[in-house]
Design a protein around this motif. Structure first.
Motif, PDB file in Angstrom:
ATOM      1  N   LEU A 189       0.827  -1.201   0.000  1.00  0.00           N
ATOM      2  CA  LEU A 189       0.000   0.000   0.000  1.00  0.00           C
ATOM      3  C   LEU A 189       0.865   1.257   0.000  1.00  0.00           C
ATOM      4  N   MET A 191       0.929   5.375  -0.134  1.00  0.00           N
ATOM      5  CA  MET A 191       0.168   6.599   0.102  1.00  0.00           C
ATOM      6  C   MET A 191       0.899   7.758  -0.557  1.00  0.00           C
ATOM      7  N   SER A 219      -3.922  10.241  -2.410  1.00  0.00           N
ATOM      8  CA  SER A 219      -4.409   9.000  -2.999  1.00  0.00           C
ATOM      9  C   SER A 219      -3.686   7.808  -2.400  1.00  0.00           C
ATOM     10  N   LEU A 220      -4.308   6.634  -2.569  1.00  0.00           N
ATOM     11  CA  LEU A 220      -3.747   5.360  -2.151  1.00  0.00           C
ATOM     12  C   LEU A 220      -3.599   4.483  -3.389  1.00  0.00           C
ATOM     13  N   TYR A 222      -2.713   0.538  -4.355  1.00  0.00           N
ATOM     14  CA  TYR A 222      -2.598  -0.799  -3.771  1.00  0.00           C
ATOM     15  C   TYR A 222      -2.120  -1.795  -4.833  1.00  0.00           C
ATOM     16  N   GLN A 231      -5.517   2.594  -7.947  1.00  0.00           N
ATOM     17  CA  GLN A 231      -5.389   3.872  -7.258  1.00  0.00           C
ATOM     18  C   GLN A 231      -6.751   4.508  -7.044  1.00  0.00           C
TER      19      GLN A 231
END
Length: 257
Positions: A189, A191, A219-220, A222, A231
């Motif tokens: 993950l 960030m 935003s994240l 993964y 995203q």
């Protein structure tokens, strides 16, 4: 509009200072949705505007021609509208660009690249030029710097970009200054906190006044698999001049190859 012309934010174009290995690359399919009912006037104060709404989709493709040289294309489509009293709509080609990026220096943690690109004119029938986008090609030149780091025991990176865009057609040229901080909260993950800033040159053309806009995005990202990432994020306009106060969301799917 009830106020002076206001400028729209274009989605960030380039993915960063790092270049992919020869024969490899990345595809990022992104959608943006945003709206605004306020704008910043010439002194940076809020003013009401006709409701502006926009949805964009683009495909970013970066390919390593050599370990130090990357070819980039990013076609896009867009649908935008202005509510009453303007009552205008545009659907057609959105921000679409092509570029080459060359890595000029690197060590174990830092990379410096330069980029030259062109933004294609849009096509469509919008009577409001701000909805439709540029009527002619625009030329982008950028210096990019990326650095891997460790912060609060988390691995991550910073990425900076400074550029100049030749606009033409009576509109002032633009300076672009962007920054990204990325931290891996977990091995899968990422960030990201990002800042996108545009400041135009002086203008004596009332149809294309001097403008500025500063946006922040969180935003994240993964990692679904070693090759696929997803995203999700949101962005807002922090400050500006003759520009919309936009709020929006971003969704993207990343694929390495």
């Amino acid at each position: 509009m009830s106020a002076a012309p206001v400028w729209l934010w274009a989605a960030p174009v380039w993915a960063g200072a790092w270049t992919p290995d020869e024969g490899h690359g990345e595809v990022i399919v992104t959608t943006f949705v945003d709206q605004a009912s306020q704008a910043f006037d010439t002194s940076g104060k809020f003013i009401p505007t006709a409701l502006y709404r926009s949805a964009q989709a683009n495909v970013y493709i970066a390919y390593g021609v050599a370990d130090w040289l990357t070819a980039i294309v990013r076609p896009g489509v867009q649908s935008s509208s202005l509510g009453a009293p303007d009552n205008q709509r545009f659907t057609g080609l959105g921000d679409s660009e092509a570029a080459v990026q060359a890595r000029v220096w690197r060590d174990d943690s830092t990379v410096i690249s330069v980029l030259a690109g062109v933004r294609a004119p849009t096509i469509g029938g919008a009577t409001n030029a701000l909805l439709q986008g540029p009527a002619g090609p625009e030329y982008d030149f950028r210096l990019l710097l990326g650095h891997n780091l460790s912060l609060w025991s988390l691995s991550g990176f910073v990425d900076f970009s400074a550029g100049y865009r030749l606009v033409g057609d009576g509109a002032p040229d633009e300076g672009h200054f962007d920054a990204t901080l990325g931290l891996y909260v977990t091995p899968k993950l990422l960030m990201m906190a990002q800042s996108f800033n545009t400041i135009s040159g002086a203008s004596h053309n009332p149809e294309f006044p001097q403008w500025a806009q500063s946006k922040a995005q969180m935003s994240l990202v993964y990692s679904l698999t070693p090759l696929w990432r997803a995203q999700v994020g949101a962005y807002t306009t922090l400050a500006g001049k003759n520009a919309y106060r936009e709020n929006g969301a971003v969704l993207a799917l990343w694929r390495k190859f």
